[in-house]
Design an enzyme around this catalytic site. Sequence first.
Site, PDB file in Angstrom:
ATOM      1  N   ASP A  75       0.828  -1.205   0.000  1.00 58.67           N
ATOM      2  CA  ASP A  75       0.000   0.000   0.000  1.00 58.67           C
ATOM      3  C   ASP A  75       0.864   1.256   0.000  1.00 58.67           C
ATOM      4  O   ASP A  75       1.440   1.620   1.033  1.00 58.67           O
ATOM      5  CB  ASP A  75      -0.905  -0.018   1.234  1.00 58.67           C
ATOM      6  CG  ASP A  75      -1.894   1.140   1.264  1.00 58.67           C
ATOM      7  OD1 ASP A  75      -1.982   1.872   0.253  1.00 58.67           O
ATOM      8  OD2 ASP A  75      -2.578   1.303   2.289  1.00 58.67           O
ATOM      9  N   ASP A 291      -0.863   5.593  -7.079  1.00 62.19           N
ATOM     10  CA  ASP A 291      -1.245   4.679  -6.015  1.00 62.19           C
ATOM     11  C   ASP A 291      -1.217   3.235  -6.491  1.00 62.19           C
ATOM     12  O   ASP A 291      -1.756   2.917  -7.554  1.00 62.19           O
ATOM     13  CB  ASP A 291      -2.644   5.043  -5.508  1.00 62.19           C
ATOM     14  CG  ASP A 291      -3.080   4.217  -4.325  1.00 62.19           C
ATOM     15  OD1 ASP A 291      -2.253   4.006  -3.414  1.00 62.19           O
ATOM     16  OD2 ASP A 291      -4.239   3.774  -4.300  1.00 62.19           O
TER      17      ASP A 291
END
Length: 415
Positions: A75, A291
């Site tokens: 992440d 991301d």
Amino acid sequence: MQLTHTDAGRGFTRRELLHRMALRSKARAARLRSGGKASAPVTPARDTDTDVPYAEYLARFAVGTPPQPVQLVVDTGSDLTWTQCVPCPACFDQALPYFDPSLSSSFGVFSCSSSACQDLPLSSCGTERGGWGNQTCVYTYSYGDRSVTTGLLLSDTFTFAGAVAVPNLAFGCGFFNQGVFNVISNMTGIAGFGRGALSLPSQLKVDNFSYCFTPVTGSAPSTVLLGLPANLHSGARGAIQTTPLIQNPADQSPTFYYLSLKGITVGSWRLPVPESAFAFTKNGTGGTIIDSGTAFTGLPTKIYRHLRDAFVSQLKELPVTNDDTILCFGVPPGAKPDVPKLALHFEGATLDLPRENYIFEFEEAGRSNICLAIFEAEGQDDMTILGNYQQQNMHVLYDLAGNKLSFVPAHCDRV
């Protein structure tokens, strides 16, 4: 490290993959646009779609001496690395055994006065009476979707591929883990790859990390490289381009990797959107991030509608057949119509996306469809999110020392 996509090898149809990626993308956008992590206690969320895990890529390595396996969601939008630990009174089910610190000869416990504990957005001092141990660092790490993990901040040895062991890395030993984690049966926690002090790249003191995502419709694993002299020419299929990683002036504890996006071109038409639409607002909202944990790219409403209109106008011979809030077009069986090119213009670099990085194709009930793998990120925050679908077969290097991001088309199954 090798990465496995959460949907890999699970037998989903292309239509099902589209549905799952669309749902995950919208849920992830809601988390990121609310700040990614909270600095105050929250009420744990309940998942609303138990069939769809809110994870993208998972890395498997080991913690402790002797090593105990963990499988963590990679992440880039959060910092804390954590895994579930025994006795785990409030945990989600996982395939691997819970990490047991009592079986490790190398684990340590951080005090609540330690600098590592102070790097957490929310922590407290444990007590013997509370069952935490006296003056231990008790963390609560919350996410924008109201998922939350609470436990002790520990240190231990991490063992990566090739038996590379790194001692004394800080991580969360999660005893109370609630929210949408419970629909990700193949994860044990999260590996934080953000810009904060507790993230894995920061603790490893690496100058760079890179990844190369293989297509989600295939079965080949993806790769993440930590602190290695990444050779972007290996398997490259084009020129290397570089753009700055910028800071949000309103964020004193940066986690996200912000880019300076200037504009978008569809076909030969530059969208009539000012550069300010992609930039930070005066209060620090907005901006553009890259991301790993969002599947499809998300655009604020005012930008998305211009993009949608451009594709509808340039594909006017095809009927619009929206699917899960994703823009889709009906296609005659067996046909593969030309679609407008799509380019993202960054400061000093242009990402010319190949067709397969923004068009998703599937057939259902004898009908063929092509869908735009970009969604409308509705809400008050005008953040733009560059998702991992747009990064497929792209070697992406985060130069942490130089505050730069480089990318080049590549055969990711050969990196």
